[in-house]
Write a protein that holds these residues in place. Structure first.
Motif, mmCIF file in Angstrom:
data_model
loop_
_atom_site.group_PDB
_atom_site.id
_atom_site.type_symbol
_atom_site.label_atom_id
_atom_site.label_comp_id
_atom_site.label_asym_id
_atom_site.label_seq_id
_atom_site.Cartn_x
_atom_site.Cartn_y
_atom_site.Cartn_z
ATOM 1 N N VAL A 50 35.321 -15.397 -37.180
ATOM 2 C CA VAL A 50 33.917 -15.569 -37.532
ATOM 3 C C VAL A 50 33.077 -14.448 -36.945
ATOM 4 N N ALA A 51 33.386 -14.084 -35.705
ATOM 5 C CA ALA A 51 32.600 -13.042 -35.038
ATOM 6 C C ALA A 51 32.807 -11.690 -35.693
ATOM 7 N N THR A 52 34.021 -11.420 -36.168
ATOM 8 C CA THR A 52 34.313 -10.137 -36.810
ATOM 9 C C THR A 52 34.783 -10.406 -38.238
ATOM 10 N N ALA A 53 33.851 -10.939 -39.066
ATOM 11 C CA ALA A 53 34.208 -11.351 -40.422
ATOM 12 C C ALA A 53 34.581 -10.145 -41.264
ATOM 13 N N THR A 54 35.611 -10.283 -42.039
ATOM 14 C CA THR A 54 36.027 -9.239 -42.962
ATOM 15 C C THR A 54 36.234 -9.868 -44.331
ATOM 16 N N VAL A 55 36.048 -9.023 -45.377
ATOM 17 C CA VAL A 55 36.237 -9.522 -46.733
ATOM 18 C C VAL A 55 37.712 -9.592 -47.048
ATOM 19 N N PRO A 56 38.089 -10.363 -48.056
ATOM 20 C CA PRO A 56 39.509 -10.464 -48.420
ATOM 21 C C PRO A 56 40.103 -9.115 -48.789
ATOM 22 N N ASP A 57 41.414 -9.025 -48.705
ATOM 23 C CA ASP A 57 42.114 -7.774 -48.981
ATOM 24 C C ASP A 57 41.778 -7.268 -50.378
ATOM 25 N N VAL A 107 28.380 -8.371 -50.098
ATOM 26 C CA VAL A 107 29.181 -9.538 -49.740
ATOM 27 C C VAL A 107 28.523 -10.216 -48.542
ATOM 28 N N LEU A 108 28.318 -11.537 -48.638
ATOM 29 C CA LEU A 108 27.655 -12.294 -47.571
ATOM 30 C C LEU A 108 28.589 -13.399 -47.079
ATOM 31 N N ASP A 109 28.466 -13.717 -45.773
ATOM 32 C CA ASP A 109 29.253 -14.805 -45.224
ATOM 33 C C ASP A 109 28.489 -16.122 -45.355
ATOM 34 N N ALA A 110 29.014 -17.171 -44.693
ATOM 35 C CA ALA A 110 28.433 -18.502 -44.841
ATOM 36 C C ALA A 110 27.011 -18.602 -44.305
ATOM 37 N N SER A 111 26.628 -17.703 -43.404
ATOM 38 C CA SER A 111 25.270 -17.725 -42.836
ATOM 39 C C SER A 111 24.355 -16.712 -43.507
ATOM 40 N N ASN A 112 24.780 -16.172 -44.666
ATOM 41 C CA ASN A 112 24.024 -15.174 -45.430
ATOM 42 C C ASN A 112 23.858 -13.857 -44.687
ATOM 43 N N TYR A 160 26.062 -25.195 -55.716
ATOM 44 C CA TYR A 160 26.647 -25.760 -56.937
ATOM 45 C C TYR A 160 27.990 -25.134 -57.310
ATOM 46 N N GLY A 161 28.310 -23.984 -56.727
ATOM 47 C CA GLY A 161 29.606 -23.376 -56.974
ATOM 48 C C GLY A 161 29.754 -22.669 -58.302
ATOM 49 N N GLU A 162 28.662 -22.514 -59.054
ATOM 50 C CA GLU A 162 28.707 -21.858 -60.356
ATOM 51 C C GLU A 162 28.016 -20.492 -60.302
ATOM 52 N N PRO A 163 28.624 -19.437 -60.879
ATOM 53 C CA PRO A 163 27.978 -18.111 -60.904
ATOM 54 C C PRO A 163 26.643 -18.156 -61.641
ATOM 55 N N VAL A 164 25.722 -17.301 -61.235
ATOM 56 C CA VAL A 164 24.379 -17.241 -61.814
ATOM 57 C C VAL A 164 24.039 -15.787 -62.124
ATOM 58 N N VAL A 198 20.849 -9.295 -61.891
ATOM 59 C CA VAL A 198 21.550 -9.731 -60.682
ATOM 60 C C VAL A 198 22.521 -10.851 -61.031
ATOM 61 N N ARG A 199 23.758 -10.723 -60.552
ATOM 62 C CA ARG A 199 24.767 -11.774 -60.721
ATOM 63 C C ARG A 199 25.325 -12.142 -59.352
ATOM 64 N N VAL A 200 25.356 -13.444 -59.076
ATOM 65 C CA VAL A 200 25.887 -13.966 -57.814
ATOM 66 C C VAL A 200 27.032 -14.912 -58.136
ATOM 67 N N ALA A 201 28.162 -14.755 -57.414
ATOM 68 C CA ALA A 201 29.331 -15.602 -57.653
ATOM 69 C C ALA A 201 30.066 -15.836 -56.343
ATOM 70 N N PRO A 202 30.774 -16.969 -56.223
ATOM 71 C CA PRO A 202 31.576 -17.218 -55.021
ATOM 72 C C PRO A 202 32.708 -16.201 -54.916
ATOM 73 N N LEU A 203 33.030 -15.798 -53.703
ATOM 74 C CA LEU A 203 34.146 -14.903 -53.422
ATOM 75 C C LEU A 203 35.079 -15.633 -52.464
ATOM 76 N N GLY A 204 36.064 -16.331 -53.002
ATOM 77 C CA GLY A 204 36.889 -17.189 -52.166
ATOM 78 C C GLY A 204 36.114 -18.442 -51.784
ATOM 79 N N THR A 205 36.446 -18.983 -50.624
ATOM 80 C CA THR A 205 35.795 -20.212 -50.165
ATOM 81 C C THR A 205 34.713 -19.964 -49.138
#
Length: 413
Positions: free
Chosen positions: A64-71, A86-91, A126-130, A150-157
């Motif tokens: 969490v302290a050193t968050a990295t994006v997926p491979d 790319v944003l983490d759970a805390s934006n 809502y889990g749906e791309p916008v 602008v398009r926003v979508a989930p990247l993993g969980t």
């Protein structure tokens, strides 16, 4: 007296008690050792489990302290031309593309605009791309308006991906197109309406030869103006095509100047204007000779139109640092400073009354600008109200063209 067997021990004697105690201790020790081992194993396993659990918690905390994006996401974002975040759970912003900073979407690892944060939160909920079109400012302090898709979508969980495409220029061009169509409609209505009114007047004056001639002359003037405007609109549309200069050739600048002067000779003599030219010889550029003649012709015609009688219009050619410059100078009314930035706009006229009286369409300088841009050059203007103006076309010199320049001299009038 009682006796015992030789070497025996009486049941109540101290030696027998000692032996019994020793035996008991030995038996107890034999039982306690396995018990101790069992207890130790139990306690030791618990300690190991506690240590492993603590290590796992520490690893998760470190992640969490050193968050990295997926491979692979890093490489994809770096390759995008669009702005990507790319944003983490805390934006908190953990990865950006160069375009995100260029558009001013990110500042100190946070999104600058609350509207973008709202989109991210909605997608996370809502889990749906916008996808939305937004109008935002550039950066936290700027006031320049951007039009973004602008398009926003989930990247993993755990992560959110925001991609923004800059549509500002497309919206500007669409606005220019709408204005252009509106201007054409307005400008064409004037001569078309005039021709209609003159035809009606001509019909009523059929018994008066003088009136017929007068109305006929005015109809010829309006029809000529309408034809000129139509031709310039066609020319401007052709210049804006993607393949406007698909097959450039080496062009002799002297020939361009001569052709432009010949096309304006009659108008100059009628207005009492003397045209003089001089400067570098054998200058050559790569391009289309017909387009360049049109550009120089428009500058000379513009200079004649706004010059007082009698006066001179000069055309000078020079070469410096592989740049060919063609300057057209007049001694006319000049251009107010506040209007210098607008002279190349379509249908813009410095003096509306003079332009309509001389048949000007307001497209001549816009055509000059597009011709020069298609040739990889630029056009500049210097002017002072009441003293005249100088328009300078700057074009890249063709490879192999003469470098030397000669003093300006009068070669044609």
């Amino acid at each position: 007296m009682n006796s015992t067997p030789s070497g025996g021990v009486q049941p109540g004697s101290g030696a027998g008690v000692a032996t019994t105690v020793s035996t008991l201790i030995t038996m107890e020790s034999a039982l306690l050792v396995p018990l101790a081992l069992l207890v130790g194993a139990f306690l030791g396993g618990g300690a190991v489990a506690i240590i492993i659990a603590a290590a796992r918690r520490g690893h998760r905390a470190a992640q969490v302290a050193t968050a990295t994006v997926p491979d692979g996401v890093d490489q994809v974002i770096d390759a995008l031309e669009s702005a990507a975040v790319v944003l983490d759970a805390s934006n908190t912003v953990i990865k950006t593309s160069p375009g995100a900073h260029a558009l001013g979407l990110v500042w100190h690892r946070t999104l600058v605009h609350a509207r973008l944060t709202e989109l991210v939160d909605r997608v996370r909920r809502y889990g749906e791309p916008v996808t939305e079109d937004l109008e935002l400012t550039r950066g936290p302090l700027g006031d320049a308006q951007l039009r973004l898709s602008v398009r926003v979508a989930p990247l993993g969980t755990r992560y959110m991906l925001l991609i923004a495409d800059d549509r500002t220029e497309a919206h500007r061009l669409e606005a220019v197109r709408r204005d252009f169509v509106a201007n054409i409609s307005h400008e064409l209505k004037t001569p078309i309406g005039a021709v209609g009114l003159l035809a009606e007047a001509l019909e009523h004056a059929s018994d008066d030869p003088d009136q017929v001639r007068r109305f006929a002359d005015r109809m010829k003037t309006e029809s000529a103006r309408l034809a000129a405007m139509t031709q310039e609109i066609i020319e401007l549309s052709r210049l804006q095509a993607a393949d406007a200069l698909a097959d450039p050739t080496e062009v002799d600048v002297d020939a361009v100047i001569s052709a432009a002067i010949d096309k304006n000779r009659v108008a100059a003599e009628a207005a009492g204007i003397q045209i003089v030219s001089g400067g570098a010889k054998k200058a050559r550029v790569m391009g289309d000779e017909g387009m360049l003649v049109t550009a120089v012709h428009n500058l000379v015609a513009n200079a004649i139109q706004y010059s007082a009688k009698p006066s001179r219009v000069g055309i000078g050619v020079s070469m410096t640092d592989d740049i060919v410059e063609i300057a057209v100078t007049d001694q006319g009314v000049g251009i107010p400073e506040e209007e210098l930035d607008r002279v190349f706009e379509r249908f813009f006229r410095i003096d509306q009354a003079r332009s309509r009286a001389t048949g000007g369409t307001g497209l001549g300088l816009s055509i000059v600008k597009h011709v020069v841009q298609n040739h990889g050059g630029d056009v500049r203007v210097w002017s002072q109200a009441g003293y005249g103006s100088t328009f300078t076309i700057r074009l890249p010199r063709a490879v192999g063209s003469a470098r030397a320049s000669t003093p300006k001299q009068k070669v044609r009038s």
